[in-house]
Design a protein around this motif. Structure first.
Motif, mmCIF file in Angstrom:
data_model
loop_
_atom_site.group_PDB
_atom_site.id
_atom_site.type_symbol
_atom_site.label_atom_id
_atom_site.label_comp_id
_atom_site.label_asym_id
_atom_site.label_seq_id
_atom_site.Cartn_x
_atom_site.Cartn_y
_atom_site.Cartn_z
ATOM 1 N N SER A 35 43.330 35.965 34.651
ATOM 2 C CA SER A 35 44.002 34.679 34.735
ATOM 3 C C SER A 35 44.485 34.362 33.318
ATOM 4 C CB SER A 35 43.024 33.602 35.187
ATOM 5 O OG SER A 35 42.481 33.942 36.440
ATOM 6 N N GLY A 76 34.110 36.683 47.266
ATOM 7 C CA GLY A 76 34.376 35.278 47.552
ATOM 8 C C GLY A 76 33.432 34.726 48.594
ATOM 9 N N CYS A 84 36.754 41.040 44.538
ATOM 10 C CA CYS A 84 37.484 40.750 43.306
ATOM 11 C C CYS A 84 38.112 42.044 42.811
ATOM 12 C CB CYS A 84 36.520 40.181 42.275
ATOM 13 S SG CYS A 84 37.263 39.886 40.671
ATOM 14 N N GLU A 92 37.405 34.896 32.499
ATOM 15 C CA GLU A 92 38.322 34.154 33.368
ATOM 16 C C GLU A 92 37.889 34.216 34.838
ATOM 17 O OE1 GLU A 92 40.357 32.386 31.601
ATOM 18 O OE2 GLU A 92 39.921 33.510 29.788
ATOM 19 N N GLN A 93 38.815 33.847 35.723
ATOM 20 C CA GLN A 93 38.483 33.709 37.142
ATOM 21 C C GLN A 93 38.454 35.048 37.872
ATOM 22 O OE1 GLN A 93 41.906 31.074 37.789
ATOM 23 N NE2 GLN A 93 40.470 29.627 38.682
ATOM 24 N N HIS A 94 37.754 35.050 39.021
ATOM 25 C CA HIS A 94 37.828 36.195 39.917
ATOM 26 C C HIS A 94 39.190 36.133 40.597
ATOM 27 C CE1 HIS A 94 33.666 37.096 39.268
ATOM 28 N NE2 HIS A 94 33.322 35.876 39.590
ATOM 29 N N THR A 95 39.691 37.277 41.024
ATOM 30 C CA THR A 95 41.041 37.274 41.594
ATOM 31 C C THR A 95 41.120 36.453 42.878
ATOM 32 O OG1 THR A 95 40.557 39.392 42.656
ATOM 33 C CG2 THR A 95 41.738 39.468 40.583
ATOM 34 N N TRP A 96 40.006 36.345 43.604
ATOM 35 C CA TRP A 96 40.047 35.559 44.843
ATOM 36 C C TRP A 96 39.987 34.064 44.590
ATOM 37 C CZ3 TRP A 96 35.435 33.172 44.476
ATOM 38 C CH2 TRP A 96 34.353 33.886 43.917
ATOM 39 N N GLU A 97 39.802 33.655 43.340
ATOM 40 C CA GLU A 97 39.767 32.233 43.029
ATOM 41 C C GLU A 97 41.161 31.639 42.877
ATOM 42 O OE1 GLU A 97 36.254 30.658 40.562
ATOM 43 O OE2 GLU A 97 36.585 32.672 39.795
ATOM 44 N N GLU A 98 42.155 32.480 42.849
ATOM 45 C CA GLU A 98 43.514 31.953 42.745
ATOM 46 C C GLU A 98 44.412 32.678 43.732
ATOM 47 O OE1 GLU A 98 45.777 33.279 39.293
ATOM 48 O OE2 GLU A 98 43.947 34.164 38.559
#
Ligand SMILES: [Zn+2]
Ligand SMILES: [Zn+2]
Length: 109
Positions: A35, A76, A84, A92-98
């Motif tokens: 992210s 997730g 992820c 930063e964020q996990h890919t499933w968070e965005e």
């Protein structure tokens, strides 16, 4: 927001990656998969020759190198928890968070 940094693979690293890659096909430039972040190292996905690990191009300023990292084990929430696409202990964020456009997430795992 995905980090907008791109990095062209140095020729020697590209050659090394192609030599080890199962498909023999490696992108000549990669985008950071994290992210958006202001500082620290950028990580671009190269290939995942073995289950559970992947190659990443790591760069920071003029420093650039190929690293092998274990996949991020965090999934997730929910019964169909999404995996992820990053590596273990990433920043930063996990890919499933965005929400990401599908064509921009070459996640195979
Ligand atoms: Zn980045
Ligand atoms: Zn993760």
């Amino acid at each position: 927001m995905r980090c907008a940094h791109w990095r062209r693979l140095p020729l020697d690293l590209a050659r090394e990656a192609r030599g080890k890659s199962a498909s023999g096909c490696v992108d000549s430039a990669v985008q950071c998969q994290l992210s958006a972040h202001e500082s620290g190292e950028h990580y671009g996905f190269i290939d995942d020759p073995e289950y559970g690990t992947a190659w990443w191009l790591r760069w920071c300023g003029t420093e650039v190198g190929l690293v092998v990292l274990p996949d991020c084990p965090v999934v997730g929430p929910g019964p169909d928890g999404e995996g992820c696409c990053l590596f273990a202990d990433h920043a930063e964020q996990h890919t499933w968070e965005e929400a990401r456009p599908v064509e921009e997430a070459p996640c195979i795992s």
